[in-house]
Design a protein around this motif. Structure first.
Motif, PDB file in Angstrom:
ATOM      1  N   VAL A 178     -13.854 -17.399  -0.274  1.00  0.00           N
ATOM      2  CA  VAL A 178     -14.457 -16.685   0.294  1.00  0.00           C
ATOM      3  C   VAL A 178     -13.659 -16.597   1.633  1.00  0.00           C
ATOM      4  O   VAL A 178     -12.806 -17.747   2.041  1.00  0.00           O
ATOM      5  CB  VAL A 178     -15.749 -16.722   0.869  1.00  0.00           C
ATOM      6  N   GLY A 179     -13.309 -14.811   2.040  1.00  0.00           N
ATOM      7  CA  GLY A 179     -12.797 -14.971   3.673  1.00  0.00           C
ATOM      8  C   GLY A 179     -11.452 -14.539   3.441  1.00  0.00           C
ATOM      9  O   GLY A 179     -10.878 -14.449   4.533  1.00  0.00           O
ATOM     10  N   SER A 180     -10.395 -14.723   1.946  1.00  0.00           N
ATOM     11  CA  SER A 180      -9.255 -14.708   2.862  1.00  0.00           C
ATOM     12  C   SER A 180      -8.812 -12.895   1.889  1.00  0.00           C
ATOM     13  O   SER A 180      -9.818 -12.115   1.884  1.00  0.00           O
ATOM     14  CB  SER A 180      -8.828 -14.925   0.916  1.00  0.00           C
ATOM     15  N   PRO A 181      -8.080 -12.334   2.519  1.00  0.00           N
ATOM     16  CA  PRO A 181      -8.015 -11.125   2.298  1.00  0.00           C
ATOM     17  C   PRO A 181      -7.503 -10.364   0.742  1.00  0.00           C
ATOM     18  O   PRO A 181      -7.387 -11.238  -0.853  1.00  0.00           O
ATOM     19  CB  PRO A 181      -6.682 -10.564   2.716  1.00  0.00           C
ATOM     20  N   LEU A 182      -7.559  -8.916   0.568  1.00  0.00           N
ATOM     21  CA  LEU A 182      -7.483  -8.331  -0.323  1.00  0.00           C
ATOM     22  C   LEU A 182      -6.812  -7.081  -0.675  1.00  0.00           C
ATOM     23  O   LEU A 182      -7.203  -6.205   0.353  1.00  0.00           O
ATOM     24  CB  LEU A 182      -9.148  -7.644  -1.830  1.00  0.00           C
ATOM     25  N   SER A 183      -5.927  -6.982  -2.034  1.00  0.00           N
ATOM     26  CA  SER A 183      -5.429  -5.687  -1.827  1.00  0.00           C
ATOM     27  C   SER A 183      -5.291  -5.355  -3.780  1.00  0.00           C
ATOM     28  O   SER A 183      -4.747  -6.062  -4.077  1.00  0.00           O
ATOM     29  CB  SER A 183      -3.971  -5.650  -0.713  1.00  0.00           C
ATOM     30  N   SER A 226     -13.508   9.206   0.987  1.00  0.00           N
ATOM     31  CA  SER A 226     -14.691   9.092   1.303  1.00  0.00           C
ATOM     32  C   SER A 226     -15.404   7.530   0.517  1.00  0.00           C
ATOM     33  O   SER A 226     -15.244   7.692   0.049  1.00  0.00           O
ATOM     34  CB  SER A 226     -15.464  10.491   0.852  1.00  0.00           C
ATOM     35  N   SER A 227     -16.089   7.527   1.265  1.00  0.00           N
ATOM     36  CA  SER A 227     -17.273   5.824   1.130  1.00  0.00           C
ATOM     37  C   SER A 227     -18.235   6.577   0.359  1.00  0.00           C
ATOM     38  O   SER A 227     -18.990   7.158   1.356  1.00  0.00           O
ATOM     39  CB  SER A 227     -16.951   5.682   2.084  1.00  0.00           C
ATOM     40  N   SER A 281     -11.988  -1.221   2.295  1.00  0.00           N
ATOM     41  CA  SER A 281     -11.792  -0.149   2.749  1.00  0.00           C
ATOM     42  C   SER A 281     -11.033   0.438   1.844  1.00  0.00           C
ATOM     43  O   SER A 281     -10.225  -0.466   0.191  1.00  0.00           O
ATOM     44  CB  SER A 281     -11.348   0.364   3.920  1.00  0.00           C
ATOM     45  N   ALA A 282     -10.300   2.206   1.594  1.00  0.00           N
ATOM     46  CA  ALA A 282      -9.523   2.148   0.469  1.00  0.00           C
ATOM     47  C   ALA A 282      -8.496   2.882   0.894  1.00  0.00           C
ATOM     48  O   ALA A 282      -8.783   3.630   2.556  1.00  0.00           O
ATOM     49  CB  ALA A 282     -10.296   3.148  -0.259  1.00  0.00           C
ATOM     50  N   SER A 283      -7.390   2.856   1.314  1.00  0.00           N
ATOM     51  CA  SER A 283      -6.752   3.742   1.680  1.00  0.00           C
ATOM     52  C   SER A 283      -5.498   4.861   0.211  1.00  0.00           C
ATOM     53  O   SER A 283      -5.297   4.370  -0.680  1.00  0.00           O
ATOM     54  CB  SER A 283      -5.573   2.781   2.528  1.00  0.00           C
ATOM     55  N   ARG A 284      -5.097   5.634   1.197  1.00  0.00           N
ATOM     56  CA  ARG A 284      -3.880   6.360   0.024  1.00  0.00           C
ATOM     57  C   ARG A 284      -3.142   6.906   0.659  1.00  0.00           C
ATOM     58  O   ARG A 284      -2.752   8.292   1.303  1.00  0.00           O
ATOM     59  CB  ARG A 284      -4.745   7.567  -0.470  1.00  0.00           C
ATOM     60  N   PRO A 285      -1.922   6.075   0.973  1.00  0.00           N
ATOM     61  CA  PRO A 285      -0.701   6.094   1.217  1.00  0.00           C
ATOM     62  C   PRO A 285       0.127   7.039   1.159  1.00  0.00           C
ATOM     63  O   PRO A 285       1.002   7.932   1.846  1.00  0.00           O
ATOM     64  CB  PRO A 285       0.106   4.844   1.544  1.00  0.00           C
ATOM     65  N   ASP A 322       0.914  10.293  -2.705  1.00  0.00           N
ATOM     66  CA  ASP A 322       0.166  10.742  -2.953  1.00  0.00           C
ATOM     67  C   ASP A 322      -0.707  10.600  -4.505  1.00  0.00           C
ATOM     68  O   ASP A 322      -1.669  10.967  -4.559  1.00  0.00           O
ATOM     69  CB  ASP A 322       0.979  12.276  -3.872  1.00  0.00           C
ATOM     70  N   ARG A 323       0.052   9.858  -5.252  1.00  0.00           N
ATOM     71  CA  ARG A 323      -0.357   9.050  -6.353  1.00  0.00           C
ATOM     72  C   ARG A 323      -0.916   7.636  -6.555  1.00  0.00           C
ATOM     73  O   ARG A 323      -0.587   6.873  -7.535  1.00  0.00           O
ATOM     74  CB  ARG A 323       0.815   9.459  -7.393  1.00  0.00           C
ATOM     75  N   GLN A 324      -1.081   6.960  -4.859  1.00  0.00           N
ATOM     76  CA  GLN A 324      -1.312   5.251  -4.684  1.00  0.00           C
ATOM     77  C   GLN A 324      -2.919   5.344  -4.018  1.00  0.00           C
ATOM     78  O   GLN A 324      -2.857   6.472  -2.652  1.00  0.00           O
ATOM     79  CB  GLN A 324      -0.065   5.160  -3.475  1.00  0.00           C
ATOM     80  N   PHE A 325      -3.617   4.081  -4.259  1.00  0.00           N
ATOM     81  CA  PHE A 325      -4.673   4.329  -3.785  1.00  0.00           C
ATOM     82  C   PHE A 325      -4.815   2.521  -3.986  1.00  0.00           C
ATOM     83  O   PHE A 325      -4.194   1.967  -4.730  1.00  0.00           O
ATOM     84  CB  PHE A 325      -5.856   4.708  -4.760  1.00  0.00           C
ATOM     85  N   ILE A 326      -5.594   2.858  -3.386  1.00  0.00           N
ATOM     86  CA  ILE A 326      -5.237   1.008  -2.619  1.00  0.00           C
ATOM     87  C   ILE A 326      -7.446   0.480  -2.432  1.00  0.00           C
ATOM     88  O   ILE A 326      -7.047   0.974  -0.856  1.00  0.00           O
ATOM     89  CB  ILE A 326      -4.113   0.407  -1.748  1.00  0.00           C
ATOM     90  N   LEU A 327      -6.998  -0.462  -2.650  1.00  0.00           N
ATOM     91  CA  LEU A 327      -8.510  -1.184  -1.658  1.00  0.00           C
ATOM     92  C   LEU A 327      -8.171  -2.066  -2.078  1.00  0.00           C
ATOM     93  O   LEU A 327      -7.481  -3.176  -2.279  1.00  0.00           O
ATOM     94  CB  LEU A 327      -9.014  -1.412  -2.843  1.00  0.00           C
ATOM     95  N   SER A 328      -9.102  -2.634  -0.341  1.00  0.00           N
ATOM     96  CA  SER A 328      -9.270  -3.378   0.826  1.00  0.00           C
ATOM     97  C   SER A 328     -10.264  -4.221   1.169  1.00  0.00           C
ATOM     98  O   SER A 328     -11.503  -3.766   1.000  1.00  0.00           O
ATOM     99  CB  SER A 328      -8.101  -2.996   1.319  1.00  0.00           C
TER     100      SER A 328
END
Lengths: 112, 109
Positions: free
Chosen positions: A15-20, A57-58, A65-69, A71-77
């Motif tokens: 708990v409290g740690s980051p995620l990627s 879009s959420s 949160s999510a990011s798409r740095p 074209d074919r990469q999607f990251i959940l954080s």
């Protein structure tokens, strides 16, 4: 042919740690990308979708949160995980919105 | 929003038996998919079937869009068919799949 890669397969975080969590798609350009979560014993719920680079879009408010740095990469954080973030996370892609979707192998996240 | 109901919730079969899984949805849809979730959690695409009938080996599916239901037929079931079967339809905007709660199938030898 198109393939989707998702990693890691399993993850135990305090708990409290980051995620990627990372998801990449091969063999197609400009796919629509999605993150779903499946809580234990329940169906899947959409968390985020993206129709292009930098476009996120959420669907539900949450600690993620999510990011798409690229074209074919999607990251959940997450900056700080909660116990309630535990679950099975699946990335998916489709050619267009509303067309057939294909899923990755999923990441089983346990927050302790 | 669109509601998706699957029945039965659980199904226990002997190897070789046939079965029919049902999916009802509350509004018109442009996309309907059937998935098999294996014991490792992976979602395997079975059918993309917004309307009509398709067959793939021992599996077939029929969607009657005007009556808002879809059926998945499994013939001569095998132990490897065990798992959870999900029906999913797109939301009104086409931005997400709405999943039913699934049918858990157990096939014993």
């Amino acid at each position: 042919s198109q393939t989707i890669h998702q990693w890691p397969a399993t993850l135990v975080q305090p708990v409290g740690s980051p995620l990627s969590l990372e998801c990449t798609v091969e063999g197609t350009s400009n796919p629509n990308l999605y993150w779903y979560r499946q809580a234990a014993g329940r169906g899947l719920q959409l968390l985020f979708y993206s129709v292009g680079i930098g476009q996120i879009s959420s669907e539900v408010p949450q600690n993620l949160s999510a990011s798409r740095p690229q074209d074919r990469q999607f990251i959940l954080s997450s900056k700080k995980l909660l116990l309630s973030d535990s679950g099975f996370y699946l990335c998916a892609w489709s050619v267009h919105l509303g067309t057939e979707a294909f899923f990755g192998q999923g990441t089983r996240l346990t927050v302790v | 929003g669109i509601q998706v109901e699957q029945s039965p919730p659980d199904l226990i079969l002997q190897e070789g038996a046939n079965s029919t899984l049902r999916c009802n949805f509350s509004d018109s849809v442009n996309n309907l998919q059937w998935f098999h979730q294996n014991p490792w959690g992976q979602l395997i695409n079975l059918f993309y079937i917004p309307s009509g009938t398709k067959q793939n080996g021992r599996l077939s599916a029929t969607t009657v869009a005007t009556e808002r239901y879809s059926l998945l037929y499994i013939s001569s079931s095998q132990t490897t068919d065990s798992g959870v079967y999900f029906c999913a339809v797109d939301n009104q905007a086409g931005t997400a799949l709405i999943f039913g709660k699934g049918t858990t199938l157990s096939v014993s030898s």
